[in-house]
Motif scaffolding. Structure first.
Motif, PDB file in Angstrom:
ATOM      1  N   ALA A 277       4.586  -5.771   0.413  1.00 13.79           N
ATOM      2  CA  ALA A 277       3.192  -5.490   0.775  1.00 13.79           C
ATOM      3  C   ALA A 277       3.119  -4.795   2.130  1.00 13.79           C
ATOM      4  O   ALA A 277       2.361  -3.830   2.303  1.00 13.79           O
ATOM      5  N   ALA A 278       3.905  -5.270   3.086  1.00 15.17           N
ATOM      6  CA  ALA A 278       3.917  -4.642   4.412  1.00 15.17           C
ATOM      7  C   ALA A 278       4.444  -3.214   4.328  1.00 15.17           C
ATOM      8  O   ALA A 278       3.843  -2.289   4.886  1.00 15.17           O
ATOM      9  N   LEU A 279       5.540  -3.007   3.612  1.00 19.41           N
ATOM     10  CA  LEU A 279       6.124  -1.669   3.492  1.00 19.41           C
ATOM     11  C   LEU A 279       5.161  -0.697   2.818  1.00 19.41           C
ATOM     12  O   LEU A 279       5.076   0.470   3.209  1.00 19.41           O
ATOM     13  N   GLN A 280       4.424  -1.172   1.823  1.00 14.19           N
ATOM     14  CA  GLN A 280       3.459  -0.310   1.135  1.00 14.19           C
ATOM     15  C   GLN A 280       2.271   0.054   2.030  1.00 14.19           C
ATOM     16  O   GLN A 280       1.588   1.041   1.788  1.00 14.19           O
ATOM     17  N   THR A 281       2.030  -0.730   3.059  1.00 14.78           N
ATOM     18  CA  THR A 281       0.913  -0.497   3.976  1.00 14.78           C
ATOM     19  C   THR A 281       1.267   0.526   5.057  1.00 14.78           C
ATOM     20  O   THR A 281       0.395   1.224   5.578  1.00 14.78           O
ATOM     21  N   ILE A 282       2.546   0.631   5.390  1.00  8.75           N
ATOM     22  CA  ILE A 282       2.974   1.454   6.525  1.00  8.75           C
ATOM     23  C   ILE A 282       2.812   2.940   6.230  1.00  8.75           C
ATOM     24  O   ILE A 282       3.348   3.455   5.250  1.00  8.75           O
ATOM     25  N   ARG A 283       2.069   3.599   7.112  1.00  3.72           N
ATOM     26  CA  ARG A 283       1.880   5.058   7.096  1.00  3.72           C
ATOM     27  C   ARG A 283       1.147   5.426   8.379  1.00  3.72           C
ATOM     28  O   ARG A 283       0.523   4.571   9.012  1.00  3.72           O
ATOM     29  N   PRO A 284       1.184   6.687   8.783  1.00  3.47           N
ATOM     30  CA  PRO A 284       0.472   7.085  10.005  1.00  3.47           C
ATOM     31  C   PRO A 284      -1.019   6.738   9.910  1.00  3.47           C
ATOM     32  O   PRO A 284      -1.637   6.852   8.850  1.00  3.47           O
ATOM     33  N   GLY A 285      -1.568   6.277  11.035  1.00  2.00           N
ATOM     34  CA  GLY A 285      -2.989   5.953  11.115  1.00  2.00           C
ATOM     35  C   GLY A 285      -3.311   4.492  10.869  1.00  2.00           C
ATOM     36  O   GLY A 285      -4.383   4.010  11.223  1.00  2.00           O
ATOM     37  N   VAL A 286      -2.383   3.759  10.273  1.00  2.00           N
ATOM     38  CA  VAL A 286      -2.566   2.328  10.022  1.00  2.00           C
ATOM     39  C   VAL A 286      -2.210   1.581  11.303  1.00  2.00           C
ATOM     40  O   VAL A 286      -1.348   2.021  12.070  1.00  2.00           O
TER      41      VAL A 286
ATOM     42  N   LEU B 232       0.059   3.439  14.012  1.00  2.00           N
ATOM     43  CA  LEU B 232       1.365   3.943  13.628  1.00  2.00           C
ATOM     44  C   LEU B 232       1.359   5.470  13.597  1.00  2.00           C
ATOM     45  O   LEU B 232       0.393   6.088  13.142  1.00  2.00           O
ATOM     46  N   LYS B 233       2.454   6.035  14.099  1.00  2.00           N
ATOM     47  CA  LYS B 233       2.626   7.486  14.135  1.00  2.00           C
ATOM     48  C   LYS B 233       4.019   7.817  13.611  1.00  2.00           C
ATOM     49  O   LYS B 233       4.930   6.992  13.705  1.00  2.00           O
ATOM     50  N   PRO B 234       4.184   9.035  13.066  1.00  2.02           N
ATOM     51  CA  PRO B 234       5.505   9.410  12.558  1.00  2.02           C
ATOM     52  C   PRO B 234       6.602   9.235  13.609  1.00  2.02           C
ATOM     53  O   PRO B 234       6.392   9.487  14.790  1.00  2.02           O
ATOM     54  N   ASN B 235       7.737   8.764  13.131  1.00  2.00           N
ATOM     55  CA  ASN B 235       8.963   8.537  13.905  1.00  2.00           C
ATOM     56  C   ASN B 235       8.950   7.291  14.771  1.00  2.00           C
ATOM     57  O   ASN B 235       9.931   7.042  15.479  1.00  2.00           O
ATOM     58  N   MET B 236       7.892   6.486  14.717  1.00  2.00           N
ATOM     59  CA  MET B 236       7.963   5.172  15.351  1.00  2.00           C
ATOM     60  C   MET B 236       8.932   4.330  14.517  1.00  2.00           C
ATOM     61  O   MET B 236       8.981   4.467  13.289  1.00  2.00           O
TER      62      MET B 236
ATOM     63  N   SER C 261      15.026  -9.084   6.835  1.00  2.00           N
ATOM     64  CA  SER C 261      14.380  -8.044   7.621  1.00  2.00           C
ATOM     65  C   SER C 261      14.849  -6.669   7.164  1.00  2.00           C
ATOM     66  O   SER C 261      15.828  -6.537   6.428  1.00  2.00           O
ATOM     67  N   GLU C 262      14.137  -5.670   7.648  1.00  2.00           N
ATOM     68  CA  GLU C 262      14.520  -4.273   7.477  1.00  2.00           C
ATOM     69  C   GLU C 262      14.158  -3.537   8.755  1.00  2.00           C
ATOM     70  O   GLU C 262      13.134  -3.818   9.372  1.00  2.00           O
ATOM     71  N   SER C 263      14.989  -2.594   9.138  1.00  2.00           N
ATOM     72  CA  SER C 263      14.626  -1.650  10.191  1.00  2.00           C
ATOM     73  C   SER C 263      14.002  -0.460   9.492  1.00  2.00           C
ATOM     74  O   SER C 263      14.517   0.017   8.472  1.00  2.00           O
ATOM     75  N   ILE C 264      12.864   0.002  10.012  1.00  2.00           N
ATOM     76  CA  ILE C 264      12.107   1.050   9.324  1.00  2.00           C
ATOM     77  C   ILE C 264      11.673   2.143  10.292  1.00  2.00           C
ATOM     78  O   ILE C 264      11.593   1.930  11.496  1.00  2.00           O
ATOM     79  N   ARG C 265      11.391   3.301   9.717  1.00  2.00           N
ATOM     80  CA  ARG C 265      10.831   4.429  10.460  1.00  2.00           C
ATOM     81  C   ARG C 265       9.555   4.869   9.765  1.00  2.00           C
ATOM     82  O   ARG C 265       9.522   5.012   8.537  1.00  2.00           O
ATOM     83  N   VAL C 266       8.501   5.067  10.533  1.00  2.00           N
ATOM     84  CA  VAL C 266       7.258   5.606   9.987  1.00  2.00           C
ATOM     85  C   VAL C 266       7.489   7.096   9.744  1.00  2.00           C
ATOM     86  O   VAL C 266       7.965   7.806  10.630  1.00  2.00           O
ATOM     87  N   THR C 267       7.173   7.567   8.538  1.00  2.00           N
ATOM     88  CA  THR C 267       7.334   8.979   8.197  1.00  2.00           C
ATOM     89  C   THR C 267       5.963   9.660   8.198  1.00  2.00           C
ATOM     90  O   THR C 267       4.939   9.010   8.452  1.00  2.00           O
ATOM     91  N   GLU C 268       5.920  10.924   7.872  1.00  2.00           N
ATOM     92  CA  GLU C 268       4.653  11.666   7.799  1.00  2.00           C
ATOM     93  C   GLU C 268       3.716  11.085   6.739  1.00  2.00           C
ATOM     94  O   GLU C 268       2.500  11.202   6.859  1.00  2.00           O
ATOM     95  N   SER C 269       4.294  10.465   5.707  1.00  2.00           N
ATOM     96  CA  SER C 269       3.459   9.987   4.602  1.00  2.00           C
ATOM     97  C   SER C 269       3.670   8.519   4.251  1.00  2.00           C
ATOM     98  O   SER C 269       3.066   8.020   3.312  1.00  2.00           O
ATOM     99  N   GLY C 270       4.525   7.813   4.966  1.00  2.00           N
ATOM    100  CA  GLY C 270       4.781   6.421   4.613  1.00  2.00           C
ATOM    101  C   GLY C 270       5.852   5.807   5.479  1.00  2.00           C
ATOM    102  O   GLY C 270       5.767   5.815   6.698  1.00  2.00           O
ATOM    103  N   VAL C 271       6.900   5.315   4.816  1.00  2.00           N
ATOM    104  CA  VAL C 271       7.934   4.563   5.528  1.00  2.00           C
ATOM    105  C   VAL C 271       9.308   4.896   4.962  1.00  2.00           C
ATOM    106  O   VAL C 271       9.451   5.167   3.766  1.00  2.00           O
ATOM    107  N   GLU C 272      10.307   4.875   5.839  1.00  2.00           N
ATOM    108  CA  GLU C 272      11.708   5.004   5.443  1.00  2.00           C
ATOM    109  C   GLU C 272      12.427   3.737   5.882  1.00  2.00           C
ATOM    110  O   GLU C 272      12.367   3.355   7.060  1.00  2.00           O
ATOM    111  N   VAL C 273      13.092   3.069   4.942  1.00  2.00           N
ATOM    112  CA  VAL C 273      13.908   1.903   5.275  1.00  2.00           C
ATOM    113  C   VAL C 273      15.274   2.430   5.699  1.00  2.00           C
ATOM    114  O   VAL C 273      15.863   3.266   5.011  1.00  2.00           O
ATOM    115  N   LEU C 274      15.770   1.980   6.841  1.00  2.00           N
ATOM    116  CA  LEU C 274      16.976   2.553   7.434  1.00  2.00           C
ATOM    117  C   LEU C 274      18.280   1.926   6.956  1.00  2.00           C
ATOM    118  O   LEU C 274      19.349   2.362   7.378  1.00  2.00           O
TER     119      LEU C 274
END
Length: 151
Positions: free
Chosen positions: A49-58, A105-109, A128-141
């Motif tokens: 649920a958290a990963l699906q929420t992550i995107r710029p502007g949230v 949230l902003k891209p590359n955070m 846990s997961e380490s993640i990066r905010v992308t232009e349209s969502g999230v990348e799990v690292l």
């Protein structure tokens, strides 16, 4: 003393050019208990649920509350934050996934979405997961399976 049914919680990180990617997992010696399996299911559902929420502007608060709501539907409650900004070094005290943190949230955070919970002195759980905010969502690292690791 380790016995059948005991669990081990591990938090570690990979570091490259001083950038950190943390990871937490719970291991079970032998078959995990039903309680541990239920806690795991609640955490993984909350993580999704958290990963699906992550995107710029949230906001960070939006991400945390997506986790908290889903986790509570599984019958559990987490009082503490569920993630923090990180990257150069382990912890960057700039933003946290917790109720009320309105950091946008902003891209590359990058964040450590860490969902540990300690229920009492003898029982806790971590994933846990380490993640990066992308232009349209999230990348799990990382690509570590989100499962209780049986040893």
């Amino acid at each position: 003393m380790f016995r059948q049914g005991s669990q081990i919680n591990i938090e570690l990180a990979g570091v490259r050019h001083r950038y950190t990617a943390a990871l937490m997992r719970t291991f079970s010696i032998g078959k995990p208990s039903e309680h541990l399996c239920r806690v795991h299911e609640g955490h993984v559902a909350g993580m999704e649920a958290a990963l699906q929420t992550i995107r710029p502007g949230v906001s960070c608060s939006d991400v945390a509350n997506a986790f908290y709501r889903t986790y509570e539907k599984h019958g559990f409650k987490k009082e503490s934050r569920c993630g923090y900004a990180h990257g150069i070094g382990w912890l960057e005290p700039t933003a946290s996934f917790q109720n009320g943190d309105m950091t946008e949230l902003k891209p590359n955070m990058t964040f450590h979405l860490m969902l540990g919970n300690w229920f009492n002195e003898d029982f806790g759980y971590m994933i846990s997961e380490s993640i990066r905010v992308t232009e349209s969502g999230v990348e799990v690292l990382t690509n570590t399976p989100r499962e209780i690791i049986k040893i």
